[in-house]
Structure formats: C-alpha cells, structure tokens
Enzyme design. Structure first.
Site: not given
Ligand code: TYM
Length: 330
Positions: A112, A195, A198
């Site tokens: 990022k 990947k 968003k």
């Molecule tokens: P975030 O919001 O980027 O993504 C949410 C969840 O979706 C999964 N993910 C995917 N899984 C499969 N294929 C993909 N292309 C894909 N893109 C995203 C991510 O791995 C995630 O599980 N940091 C985290 C949010 C967070 C969190 C936490 C998660 C904050 N605190 C504590 C677990 C525990 C995040 O930005 O996810």
C-alpha cells in the site's frame, strides 16, 4: 474447549467476491464451533483517505452483508469496532510491544505504501497490525477466519502473544488463522496472477454488482491458452481461478469441480461458473436489501456493541494490571 471465533472486515471500497468466498460465506457455520465476535473494522478504514459519507454507507452495507451471508446475531456478536473503546485503549498499550522493524516488513504495508507519496503515509497505516492484534487478543480469540492476505498479520499477533506472555505471564490467548481450503485467495478476473481486491473494477466482482454485469465479467474473464478445463495455477491461472470460484460456491473440492468439467469448452465452462455465481449472489443481494430496507442492522449493532464492550473490558483490565497501570477508581 469451545473455539472463540473472531474476524473483521474493513468497510472500504466495495466488497468483492473474494471477501465473500474467503470469509463471509462461511461465518455462519463457524459460529457452531463457539461464540463468535464479528466486527466492522471502521477504525482500520481510516488508515487510507476515505470520504465520511462513504465510510458511513459502507459500514451499513457491511453490517447487512454479514447478515445476508447468514450470520445469526443470536450466535454471533456483531459490532462496530469504533463503538468499543477497548480496541483503541489496548492499542495504546500494545503499540509498545510490536517493533518498527517487524511492522515495516508487513507485505500489506509495503504494497500500500509503495503506491503513496512518503509524506502522505499515515502512522495508522504503518501501525495497522497493532490494532488488528488488539482486535484479536481482546476477545481471547482462538480461531481467526481470514483470507490468505491477512495471515501474516495473525502471525504477528502470535509473536505479540508470545512476547507479552513471556514477560507478564499467561495473559493473552494464542490465536490461529484459519483459511478456507478452497478460496483463501480469489484472483482478479482480468489478471489472475494478482488478488481480487476492492480496487480493480474490471477484474473484480463486487457484491452489489448487477447480475448482468457479473455474468459479463465472468464471460470476459482472462483465460489461458489450450482448451482443457484443468487446475494448474502455474500454467492456467485464469481457469484455475474460475474452478476455485465454482468449487468454493458449490462447497466441493477442486478435484470434484475438475471432474465435473471434463470435456467442457471454455465458453460453456464459463457460462456454468457464471450461473452458479449469479444464483448465489442473487439470493445474497435479496437478503442484503431486506436487512437494509428494514434497517434491521441497527438493533443488531447496538446489542453487539453492548456485549462486545462488556467482554473486552475483562481482558483490558487484566492487561492494565499486568503492565502496572494502577486502577484506583472502581
Ligand atoms: P479486508 O477488509 O481487506 O478483507 C476482509 C477479509 O476478506 C479476505 N479477502 C479475501 N479472501 C479471498 N480472496 C480474496 N481475493 C480476498 N480479498 C480479501 C481477507 O483476507 C479478510 O479476511 N485487516 C483486515 C480486517 C481486520 C481483521 C481484524 C481481520 C481488522 N482486524 C482482526 C481479522 C481479525 C482486512 O483489512 O481485511
């Protein structure tokens, strides 16, 4: 001992089929394994510039997405991270136990920040994994369901737990990341070597996309040379990604999906993948509108914040005592 499940999603951008397959779709069945704390990581959403109205709307959407995916508010505590102040309080303590060197090695930070001007990279983006570690340990989570890209952050949380407990005794619970066997990393449809995230309108399927658009995106997904529908990530990343999407939504193994498509041509294969995605997303979108239109998320989030506040205070208190913060009022 029952598991304690915890996970969060950031309300930034538009949620994708990757978020859905990687985490959302399976949360409901996970809650059978123990109490679950599931949240909207809105404080994390502030680590990159975001319009306030968009953040508010995304947070409502995400609450409805969780519910539409089948999350049962009787079994899971659903809440907004910013409504539970213990996350931020614990963050002020734990930021002293994770180090600059390890934070600067986090892939997500490197990716990022590489796209940003140095003087625009917020401290919050750098310190992101500290808050994430706090989210996890605050509820004594044992299992953290995530996609592959978040595993490194959970590993860092494990390092923190070891470090903290070695110094202060057995205070923090050791968590572990749990990924889907099929679908932990859904790839972009326009470039299946990166990947699905968003921010790539062409290669992403967004959860609110019109179904006709979804179909079009799948039909025009990049495929590979050759004509066999075979799982081979190295040589056939596009076909492998579509097979993964199909298998994950049908809840079958990759081998079963491959066997199903023996003798198919790419066009027919894609059409059937599109049918499955549209059927699943169609039902999901209907439920999303039901929760949104009836504002059913409000009560759920209120009740969730209350329960999460109660629960998180316990660990916060233990940590404060352990590190030597004196409490005289109470
Ligand atoms: P975030 O919001 O980027 O993504 C949410 C969840 O979706 C999964 N993910 C995917 N899984 C499969 N294929 C993909 N292309 C894909 N893109 C995203 C991510 O791995 C995630 O599980 N940091 C985290 C949010 C967070 C969190 C936490 C998660 C904050 N605190 C504590 C677990 C525990 C995040 O930005 O996810």
């Amino acid at each position: 001992m029952a598991d304690r499940i915890l996970t969060g999603i950031k309300p930034t951008g538009k949620l994708t089929l990757g978020n859905y397959i990687g985490v959302l779709k399976h949360l409901n069945e996970m809650t059978d394994r123990g109490e679950a704390f599931i949240f909207i990581a809105d404080l994390h959403a502030l680590t990159l510039p975001i319009d306030p109205n968009e953040l508010r709307q995304n947070s409502i959407d995400l609450a409805c997405f969780y519910l539409a995916a089948g999350l049962d508010p009787e079994k899971a505590v659903l809440f907004l991270q910013s409504e539970v102040s213990a996350h931020s309080e614990l963050n002020s303590i734990m930021q002293n136990y994770l180090y600059m060197g390890e934070l600067s090695r986090m892939t997500q930070f490197k990716d990022k920040s590489a796209k940003m001007k140095e003087n625009a990279i917020g401290l919050g983006l750098f310190a992101y994994p500290v808050l994430m570690a706090c989210d996890i340990v605050l509820y004594n989570a044992t299992v953290v369901p995530v996609g592959e890209d978040q595993v490194q952050h959970v590993e860092l949380t494990r390092d923190l737990v070891n470090r903290f407990n070695n110094r202060y005794g057995d205070i923090l619970q050791m968590p572990k990341a749990e990924m889907r066997k099929v679908g932990a990393r859904i790839m972009s449809l326009s470039n299946p070597t990166i990947k699905m995230s968003k921010s790539d309108p062409k290669g992403d399927i967004f959860l609110k996309d019109d179904l006709a658009v979804v179909r079009k995106k799948i039909m025009s997904a990049v495929t590979d040379t050759g004509c066999e529908v075979k799982y081979d990530v190295e040589n056939k990343p596009g076909i492998s990604n579509l097979l993964t999407i199909y298998a994950a939504l049908k809840d079958i193994s990759i081998e079963e999906a491959e066997a199903h498509f023996v003798g198919y041509r790419y066009g027919d294969f894609k059409k059937e993948v599109a049918d499955v995605v549209c059927e699943d997303l169609g039902k999901f979108q209907e439920k999303y509108h039901y929760f949104l239109d009836n504002k059913l998320y409000e009560e759920v989030l209120k009740k969730g914040a209350k329960r999460a506040n109660e629960e998180s205070q316990k660990l916060l208190k233990k940590v404060k005592q352990a590190v030597g913060l004196l409490t005289v009022s109470e």
